[in-house]
Write a protein that holds these residues in place. Structure first.
Motif, mmCIF file in Angstrom:
data_model
loop_
_atom_site.group_PDB
_atom_site.id
_atom_site.type_symbol
_atom_site.label_atom_id
_atom_site.label_comp_id
_atom_site.label_asym_id
_atom_site.label_seq_id
_atom_site.Cartn_x
_atom_site.Cartn_y
_atom_site.Cartn_z
ATOM 1 N N MET A 218 0.865 -1.289 -0.097
ATOM 2 C CA MET A 218 0.350 0.002 0.431
ATOM 3 C C MET A 218 1.064 1.235 0.004
ATOM 4 O O MET A 218 1.758 1.183 0.554
ATOM 5 C CB MET A 218 -0.848 0.067 1.028
ATOM 6 N N GLU A 219 0.429 2.588 -0.604
ATOM 7 C CA GLU A 219 1.363 3.639 -1.038
ATOM 8 C C GLU A 219 0.223 4.827 -0.853
ATOM 9 O O GLU A 219 -1.210 4.741 -1.069
ATOM 10 C CB GLU A 219 2.109 3.541 -2.244
ATOM 11 N N LYS A 220 0.853 6.440 -0.492
ATOM 12 C CA LYS A 220 0.401 6.994 -0.781
ATOM 13 C C LYS A 220 0.193 7.485 -2.097
ATOM 14 O O LYS A 220 0.766 7.400 -3.091
ATOM 15 C CB LYS A 220 0.395 8.461 -0.052
ATOM 16 N N ASN A 221 -1.227 8.302 -2.054
ATOM 17 C CA ASN A 221 -1.243 8.688 -3.723
ATOM 18 C C ASN A 221 -0.487 9.841 -3.798
ATOM 19 O O ASN A 221 -0.978 10.982 -3.626
ATOM 20 C CB ASN A 221 -2.836 8.246 -4.426
ATOM 21 N N PRO A 222 0.239 10.206 -4.524
ATOM 22 C CA PRO A 222 1.014 10.799 -4.825
ATOM 23 C C PRO A 222 0.527 12.782 -6.019
ATOM 24 O O PRO A 222 0.373 13.621 -6.087
ATOM 25 C CB PRO A 222 2.201 11.118 -5.806
ATOM 26 N N ASP B 54 -8.426 5.439 -1.724
ATOM 27 C CA ASP B 54 -8.031 6.089 -0.514
ATOM 28 C C ASP B 54 -6.582 5.618 -0.915
ATOM 29 O O ASP B 54 -5.500 5.340 0.708
ATOM 30 C CB ASP B 54 -7.752 5.592 0.342
ATOM 31 N N GLY B 55 -5.845 5.274 -2.231
ATOM 32 C CA GLY B 55 -4.220 4.929 -1.813
ATOM 33 C C GLY B 55 -3.376 3.817 -3.445
ATOM 34 O O GLY B 55 -4.729 4.201 -4.068
#
Length: 305
Positions: free
Chosen positions: A249-253, A276-277
């Motif tokens: 899971m990563e943050k959406n840039p 959400d990501g």
């Protein structure tokens, strides 16, 4: 202590190894035949271990066949261990055990009786579980408990990690319970029915990913049904079936698009936009070779593009 072991998976193998180590190997091992093991997650050919230790063994396709029941009855075992088997064991076999039929369940009975216990517990987000040995009765995982041993479920664990932790706990439990069975000192404890819960059947189709779900739920599904289970899956452009084995899971840039849409790709991974990501997939397989393009989308099979 005279015993018979019936099994087909890694937990069956651990029971066999611990019976041998305790100096009371089974009188005979019944091992599921490879030719009918295609739908058995984590199949293990326990007959190979039996053969290596000079223990009589027999392969079976249906344990309820008359020839197997007659053989088991002729051995007059004190205990029959039925471990890692999805087939129904008939009364003729159950009644052949003088002292009882020992079952195993990878959950803290009486909670989480029933099917796919490992998968369900991870999907529920549990952090702790336990492996249970119990005496099989006419109910579903409802017989008296011989012993339990706890194990942890890590927040980043995959199915194979949970299985590994369960097997370690099982060895500890067996080293405590087998001597009690052998010496006649075991004290079965009835289950508290008021605390019981039941897990219903899951099928491979339940691994379909719903991209409208939160990314944590999608990630948890991938972890729960990863190897040795059939895997979570989705269809690229609604056509090609892709199975997801590992992801992060990563943050959406800053990508704007639809859930399920490919946002990034490189030689070793690709990232899918979620609500959400970003879900970065690092291990996957496909039923056929194809080229993946940024902007294309994972959808349900047959969904209109």
């Amino acid at each position: 202590m005279k015993s018979v072991l019936i099994g087909s998976v890694s937990t069956s193998q651990v029971v066999l190894e611990e019976l041998i180590a305790a100096g009371c190997p089974p009188e005979m091992v019944f091992s599921l035949d490879e030719v009918v093991s295609a739908n058995v997650s984590g199949y293990y050919p326990i007959h190979e271990t039996a053969q290596a230790h000079g223990i009589p063994w027999r392969k079976f396709r249906k344990i309820g066949d008359r020839e197997h029941a007659e053989t088991i009855a002729s051995l007059a075992p004190d205990y029959i261990f039925v471990v890692g088997l999805s087939q129904i064991v008939g009364e003729s076999i159950l009644e052949a055990a003088k002292k009882g039929v020992v079952g195993l369940h990878p959950a803290p009975l009486p909670k989480y009786r029933g099917r796919a216990a490992m998968v369900w517990q991870m999907l529920l987000g549990l952090e702790k579980s336990a492996v249970s040995l119990f005496l099989i009765d006419e109910g579903t995982d409802s017989g008296p408990i011989l012993g339990q041993e706890p194990f942890l479920i890590g927040s980043e664990d995959y199915a194979e990690d949970m299985e590994r932790n369960c097997l370690v706990a099982l060895r500890t439990l067996l080293r405590r319970v087998i001597p009690q069975l052998r010496d006649g000192t075991v004290q079965p404890v009835p289950q508290r029915e008021e605390e019981a819960t039941w897990l219903l059947r899951r099928s491979p189709e339940d691994g379909a990913i719903d991209w409208e779900q939160p990314i944590a739920d999608i990630h948890r599904l991938i972890r729960a049904v990863s190897r040795p289970y059939p895997g979570a899956f989705s269809h690229y452009d609604g056509k090609r079936l892709v199975t997801f084995w590992r992801a992060e899971m990563e943050k959406n840039p800053g990508y704007i698009g639809f859930p399920g849409q490919v946002a990034e790709k490189d030689e070793n991974s690709f990232a899918i936009l979620c609500r959400d990501g970003l879900l970065r997939v690092t291990d996957w397989t496909c039923e056929e070779a194809f080229c993946m393009y940024v902007g294309h989308r994972f959808r349900q099979k047959g969904e209109v593009r």
